[in-house]
Design an enzyme around this catalytic site. Structure first.
Site, PDB file in Angstrom:
ATOM      1  N   HIS A 193       0.813  -1.224   0.000  1.00 44.78           N
ATOM      2  CA  HIS A 193       0.000   0.000   0.000  1.00 44.78           C
ATOM      3  C   HIS A 193       0.845   1.271   0.000  1.00 44.78           C
ATOM      4  O   HIS A 193       0.356   2.343  -0.390  1.00 44.78           O
ATOM      5  CB  HIS A 193      -0.948  -0.007   1.204  1.00 44.78           C
ATOM      6  CG  HIS A 193      -2.166   0.853   1.041  1.00 44.78           C
ATOM      7  ND1 HIS A 193      -2.218   1.969   0.225  1.00 44.78           N
ATOM      8  CD2 HIS A 193      -3.403   0.755   1.599  1.00 44.78           C
ATOM      9  CE1 HIS A 193      -3.428   2.510   0.284  1.00 44.78           C
ATOM     10  NE2 HIS A 193      -4.162   1.794   1.110  1.00 44.78           N
ATOM     11  N   ASP A 197     -12.099  -4.289 -17.369  1.00 45.24           N
ATOM     12  CA  ASP A 197     -12.326  -5.253 -18.455  1.00 45.24           C
ATOM     13  C   ASP A 197     -10.987  -5.577 -19.117  1.00 45.24           C
ATOM     14  O   ASP A 197     -10.389  -4.723 -19.771  1.00 45.24           O
ATOM     15  CB  ASP A 197     -13.301  -4.654 -19.470  1.00 45.24           C
ATOM     16  CG  ASP A 197     -13.621  -5.605 -20.621  1.00 45.24           C
ATOM     17  OD1 ASP A 197     -13.016  -6.697 -20.687  1.00 45.24           O
ATOM     18  OD2 ASP A 197     -14.467  -5.241 -21.455  1.00 45.24           O
TER      19      ASP A 197
END
Length: 883
Positions: free
Chosen positions: A593, A812
């Site tokens: 992170h 996608d």
């Protein structure tokens, strides 16, 4: 069929087996024949048991060959345990005896192209997926064969693996540990074992006038004895191709969950009783047995010690146990609550006595050593207190030591410690259970940038490298099969696109270093990110709602490659792509992170998508410029940072980290949001976002569930992104570092819980209103002043992050949008993420994974239910004005 959740490719080179004989002749000069007891030679013990021990390299043993050390210790131990070097013979009425021939035990020397740290929990815990390579194949014969077979395999890391089989008629687990302890003592240079072996098998022979005085449900059915069905069931049970093999963990969390099913008078049931009852009940249901069929559970109970008055001499190493059984009709076991099965298990254990084991020995003689009932029977043996995990031949205790796999219908309970987690009991089961998924992985590889990249050091910002961001975040995407992508392999497509994307995001292929005042810098080495290729034997349809977070299969779908999960000097990104049987796939990743936040990660993933689509460069170029969010010179803290401060109590945790935790998803769709809005006063109904509403609800319910002291201060910290013009930070487009803060609001616990929801909503809005350019500058200054050691408050704090608008659910990669895309779980009990989620019927909402102690989770669920379904309580407007 063997279920292998994870597999590492390696080779083993074996030498020809040899026979290890006693180091010198034993005291008795004439060759002896020693009879086994009538407990030893029963049909139910005529099989081989495999064990395995994994040992790390130990620098203090440098120059010592584990093969030579163990071979020598084995030979010296056989001087005292010389019957093991003999061969079994069968006499009248199938009576077994040991012909003490001193022919020896089988020993194989081997070398493997493997390091121990390449193996994760799945490869070390039973069932060992590599047993065929680590131990020569089992000879099904009991008569005339070596009674023990050893293989010691040296590893390239300097560690080794000891695996062996022993003939169960010779000893039980307590006898075996006595033998292994003697070997351990021989490696230490002792002349003889501290506990000398005692044969005296006549103690457990049938009485002179054998008489069966107890009911032995484990050996015969009251209605049918030795029927054809039992024979066929026995043969199928012994056939490894008919069974799936899988391990099940029971740690503090699982044990507490089982205990919660019991009434008060059974709460103190033993762990063995709880697990046995649970597994028996679940196994019976899974096997879809006819409702009226009789099912059994047989519990192996040790007869040593004063409890059963057997007068066995210390050092006795034969089989000294029985496995009394209890019966139930299948439908009664399945339909009744867990307490019914617990009571039956207790009843089975209570049968054990001196008379019971004497009756068993008599039964063996009267009926010619009959085989036990296999049909509808589950046999359990608790090995968790034997001490296998403590056997030390000089290289220290094993990473794992114990049973290598289940045997037929017998399940063993073994002690196991997962990596960086508390001790667990592990059950190894062999059973025809349905819906057991397996994932087979290839060796992890490093994906490097597809082209040359600069070798340089890049400092993180003072927002990036704060202590509270030094952790890994798991993200997961589930993709359906897409006929238009037929012939395209998602593993190959993503691997290639990843390499191309890393040309532009090359810091992600580097490693973090820590400098003065704990400042983090990326060393852009181009070493690459970790990538794991995998195949699973299930379809997306089989997962059903289990694709929502928290993902129950995360360990299989995102392998924590040993040594990869550190913050410094480790890969900054780990990716696993798992092909599914249906043609779909699962894309999972773990991100350090400190490198970026959710918008930064999505920017990187969108670049991967563009590379898949054939682009040669990203439409949005990455921008580093982390100095923009560095501390000022000189640094000065100008805001009150309650997310870091401790207002009332020491900075400890809400819960003891060792208590059992429960992790559940909570869904908020249109109906739930309307129900929450109905709790608000008029001025807030249309002046309150979904985030405000859900956060207020969760904070209020969580506080009530955790039973804080009434005057204790509790907080909610709201993660707020500072990109865009709103906060005047002038971050360039393409900036992919962490660009957020999490201002907090506080309240006394009693006030938060007693007031209506509108009170909490107002506080959430106040927390968000604190955010400004000055606020985040002040955070960066605080980090610099404190040396980045200031962490968020852990006690009484609840941190929430809304990722519903990050675009993570829309990614996608050529196969269409994912069924689910987002974080795979919450981070500990403190941090929860809000993610978009579409239910199977098409309704859109958000899902929030919550992690709480088991007892608190039940209260939390009740509080949420009251909030959504209970009576509406609104706060008068004049009270809200006083906030």
């Amino acid at each position: 069929m063997t279920s292998i959740p994870c597999q590492v490719a390696f080779s083993v080179v074996r030498k020809a087996p040899e026979l290890i004989v006693p180091a010198r002749s034993h005291a008795t000069l004439s060759r002896q024949v020693k009879q086994l007891s009538d407990i030893d030679d029963q049909q139910g013990l005529r099989f081989q048991v495999p064990l395995i021990f994994f040992y790390k390299n130990n620098p203090s043993m440098e120059g010592k060959d584990p093969i030579k050390v163990i071979k020598e210790a084995l030979s010296r131990t056989l001087v005292f345990y010389y019957p093991f070097a003999g061969r079994l013979r069968e006499g009248f009425n199938r009576k077994l005896m040991v012909d003490c021939t001193d022919e020896g035990v089988s020993f194989t020397e081997a070398d493997a192209s493997l390091k121990l740290d390449q193996l994760g929990d799945h490869e070390i815990q039973p069932p060992s997926p590599y047993l065929d390579q680590l131990l020569p194949s089992d000879d099904p014969s009991i008569i005339g064969c070596p009674l023990m077979s050893f293989q010691v395999t040296r590893l390239i890391c300097g560690g080794f693996i000891l695996a062996f089989r022993f003939n169960h008629t010779m000893c039980d687990a307590f006898g075996l540990i006595q033998f292994l302890k003697a070997m351990e003592e021989m490696t230490q240079g002792t002349e003889k074992p501290s506990v000398l072996p005692v044969w005296e098998r006549q103690h457990l022979n049938a009485r002179e006038s054998p008489r069966v005085t107890c009911i032995h449900h484990e050996y015969y059915d009251d209605k049918i004895e030795d029927d054809d069905d039992s024979t066929q069931d026995f043969l199928r049970a012994m056939d490894p191709n008919e069974n799936l093999h899988k391990s099940f963990f029971f740690g503090p969390q699982e044990i507490q969950a089982l205990r919660d099913h019991l009434p008060l008078d059974l709460k103190k049931s033993s762990t063995f009783e709880l697990i046995t009852a649970c597994v028996w009940k679940c196994r019976t249901a899974a096997l879809e047995i006819d409702p009226d069929e009789i099912v059994r559970v047989s519990c192996a109970v040790n007869a040593r010690g004063k409890n059963y008055n057997m007068h066995l001499t210390p050092g006795y190493y034969g089989n000294a146990f029985a496995y009394p059984a209890v019966c139930s009709k299948a439908h009664l076991l399945c339909e009744n609550p867990l307490e019914y099965a617990v009571e039956l298990v207790k009843e089975a254990k209570a049968k054990m006595s001196e008379e019971f084991i004497r009756s068993l020995a008599d039964l063996m003689v009267i009926r010619g050593r009959p085989r036990p009932i296999f049909k509808g029977n589950m046999v359990v043996s608790d090995n968790s207190r034997i001490g296998f995990e403590d056997i030390n031949f000089g290289w220290g205790k094993p990473v794992y030591g114990g049973i290598a796999g289940a045997v037929s219908v017998i399940s063993f309970y073994v002690k196991y410690q997962k990596t960086m987690q508390p001790n667990y009991i592990l059950i190894k089961m062999s059973s025809k259970l349905c819906q057991v998924f397996s994932v087979k992985r290839q060796l992890p590889e490093l994906i490097v940038p597809a082209g040359p990249t600069p070798r340089e050091g890049k400092q993180l910002s003072d927002i990036d490298d704060q202590e509270s961001l030094r952790f890994q975040v798991p993200v997961i995407f589930f993709y359906k099969n897409n006929p238009s992508m037929k012939g395209k392999d998602p593993v190959k497509v993503i691997r290639e696109a990843l390499g191309k994307a890393l040309e532009f995001y090359y810091p992600l292929a580097g490693r973090l270093r820590e400098g003065l005042n704990r400042k983090l810098t990326v060393d852009c080495t181009g070493e690459g990110v970790l990538f794991v290729e995998a195949d699973a034997d299930f379809t997306l349809e089989q997962l059903g709602d289990e694709i929502e977070p928290p993902c129950p299969y995360l360990d299989e779908l995102l392998w924590n490659v040993p040594g990869s999960d550190g913050i410094l000097g480790c890969p900054l990104l780990l990716i696993q792509v798992t092909r599914l049987r249906c043609g779909g796939f699962i894309f999972a990743l773990r991100l350090n992170h400190t490198m970026c936040d959710a918008p930064g990660l999505i920017q990187f993933l969108e670049t991967i998508k563009e590379m898949i689509c054939g682009e040669d460069k990203p439409s949005l170029f990455p921008v580093w410029q982390r100095r923009i969010l560095n501390a000022r010179s000189p640094p000065h803290v100008t805001c009150c940072h309650q997310e870091y401060h401790t207002l009332a109590k020491p900075n400890d945790m809400d819960v003891d980290p060792t208590v059992p935790m429960d992790h559940k998803p909570f869904y908020f769709g249109p109906k739930e949001i309307r129900a929450l809005r109905n709790h608000l006063p008029p001025h807030l109904i249309n002046n309150c976002s979904v985030f405000d509403l859900v956060t207020a609800c969760l904070w209020k319910c969580r506080t009530a569930a955790l039973y804080f002291d009434s005057d204790e201060i509790v907080r909610v910290s709201c993660i707020i992104n500072i990109r865009g013009k709103h906060y005047n930070m002038h971050l360039p487009k393409g900036y992919y570092g962490n660009a957020f803060a999490y201002p907090a609001a506080c309240s006394k616990a009693e006030i938060l819980c007693r007031n209506p929801l509108g009170y909490a909503v107002e506080l959430v809005k106040q927390a968000k209103a604190q955010m400004s350019e000055e606020y985040i500058r002040s955070v960066a200054d605080l980090m610099a002043i404190t040396g980045r050691r200031t962490n968020y408050v852990t006690r009484g704090n609840f941190i929430v992050s809304d990722t519903t608008r990050s675009g993570v659910s829309e990614l996608d990669l050529g196969w269409g949008k994912p069924l689910y895309g987002g974080t795979a779980c919450g981070i500990s009990s403190l941090i929860s993420f809000y993610m978009k989620y579409q239910k199977s019927e098409g309704e859109n909402g958000i899902v929030v994974p919550i992690c709480l102690p088991l007892s608190a989770m039940k209260r939390f669920q009740r509080e949420i239910k009251k909030m959504i379904q209970g009576p509406i309580i609104k706060m008068p407007t004049e009270m809200l004005c006083k906030l």
